[in-house]
Design a protein around this motif. Structure first.
Motif, PDB file in Angstrom:
ATOM      1  N   UNK A  79       7.967  -6.230  -7.965  1.00 58.69           N
ATOM      2  CA  UNK A  79       7.001  -5.159  -7.745  1.00 58.69           C
ATOM      3  C   UNK A  79       5.862  -5.507  -6.803  1.00 58.69           C
ATOM      4  N   UNK A  80       5.682  -6.808  -6.519  1.00 51.05           N
ATOM      5  CA  UNK A  80       4.482  -7.182  -5.772  1.00 51.05           C
ATOM      6  C   UNK A  80       4.709  -8.380  -4.865  1.00 51.05           C
ATOM      7  N   UNK A 114       6.583  -2.021  -2.751  1.00 57.87           N
ATOM      8  CA  UNK A 114       5.887  -3.201  -3.267  1.00 57.87           C
ATOM      9  C   UNK A 114       4.372  -3.053  -3.182  1.00 57.87           C
ATOM     10  N   UNK A 115       3.675  -3.533  -4.216  1.00 60.55           N
ATOM     11  CA  UNK A 115       2.230  -3.699  -4.133  1.00 60.55           C
ATOM     12  C   UNK A 115       2.003  -4.912  -3.237  1.00 60.55           C
ATOM     13  N   UNK A 137      -5.304  -4.226   8.989  1.00 67.78           N
ATOM     14  CA  UNK A 137      -3.920  -3.813   8.691  1.00 67.78           C
ATOM     15  C   UNK A 137      -3.809  -3.076   7.357  1.00 67.78           C
ATOM     16  N   UNK A 138      -4.948  -2.599   6.819  1.00 71.47           N
ATOM     17  CA  UNK A 138      -4.900  -1.708   5.667  1.00 71.47           C
ATOM     18  C   UNK A 138      -5.287  -2.283   4.316  1.00 71.47           C
ATOM     19  N   UNK A 139      -5.769  -3.517   4.275  1.00 74.71           N
ATOM     20  CA  UNK A 139      -6.219  -4.103   3.011  1.00 74.71           C
ATOM     21  C   UNK A 139      -7.663  -3.692   2.747  1.00 74.71           C
ATOM     22  N   UNK A 153      -3.533  -3.674  -0.400  1.00 73.23           N
ATOM     23  CA  UNK A 153      -3.202  -2.510   0.424  1.00 73.23           C
ATOM     24  C   UNK A 153      -3.146  -1.302  -0.495  1.00 73.23           C
ATOM     25  N   UNK A 154      -3.845  -0.272  -0.140  1.00 66.58           N
ATOM     26  CA  UNK A 154      -3.870   0.967  -0.963  1.00 66.58           C
ATOM     27  C   UNK A 154      -2.835   1.936  -0.466  1.00 66.58           C
TER      28      UNK A 154
END
Length: 154
Positions: A79-80, A114-115, A137-139, A153-154
Motif C-alpha cells: 500500500x505504500x 500507492x501512498x 513534485x507534489x509532496x 504526496x496528497x
C-alpha cells in the motif's frame, strides 16, 4: 546525458557507504544539540550497520552515463512507498536530479494506488533543499517522527 535508476548490488556498497557516512558524520555526529559527539563515531560499527541495511531490498543506484552519482533506498509495501534515503555526490546536488527522477516515479506509484512518503532529517545541511525538491513534485508536510520530517504526496 543518460540518467538512470537501477537496482544496486554489492559492487555499489563502498560508493553508497561513502555518501552515507559523510552525511551521518556531518549531520548526526557533529556535537550539536541532540546530536552525538564526533568522538562517538565508530567506523566499523557504523559500517556493519550500514552493510546490513544495504543488503535489504529496494536499494538503487542513480547513474549518469553509467557512472554512479547517488543512491536511494525505499521501503515498499502493498500500500505504500517510503523513500528512506536519497544521497547524491556533491557535484550533482542542486541540478534537479531528484526532481527529474521523482517527476517520473511519483505518477507511476500514484497510478498503482500507492501512498507515497519521504523522510527528511530535520536540521540537516540539506533539509530545506530536500523539502523544496519534494514540494516541487507534489509532496507536502505530513508529520514529525523522531528527528525526521515526513512528507507525503496528497
Amino acid at each position: 546525458m543518460d540518467l538512470e535508476v537501477k537496482p544496486a548490488d554489492q559492487n555499489h556498497l563502498q560508493f553508497a557507504w561513502q555518501l552515507y557516512s559523510n552525511f551521518v558524520q556531518t549531520n548526526l555526529f557533529s556535537g550539536g544539540a541532540s546530536l552525538r559527539r564526533p568522538e562517538e563515531w565508530n567506523e566499523k560499527a557504523e559500517f556493519d550497520k550500514f552493510q546490513a541495511y544495504w543488503n535489504g531490498e529496494d536499494r538503487y543506484v542513480i547513474l549518469v552515463d553509467n557512472s554512479p552519482i547517488g543512491w536511494v533506498a525505499i521501503d515498499k509495501t502493498d500500500k505504500k512507498i517510503t523513500i528512506e534515503n536519497w544521497h547524491l555526490v556533491p557535484e550533482w546536488r542542486g541540478k534537479d536530479v531528484t526532481k527529474i527522477i521523482l517527476s517520473d516515479l511519483v505518477p507511476k506509484w500514484k497510478s498503482q494506488g500507492l501512498e507515497i512518503e519521504a523522510a527528511i532529517l530535520q536540521n540537516a545541511t540539506m533539509t530545506s533543499i530536500a523539502e523544496a525538491a519534494l514540494t516541487h513534485v507534489g509532496f507536502s508536510m505530513d508529520r514529525i517522527e523522531q528527528h525526521s520530517k515526513i512528507m507525503r504526496v496528497r
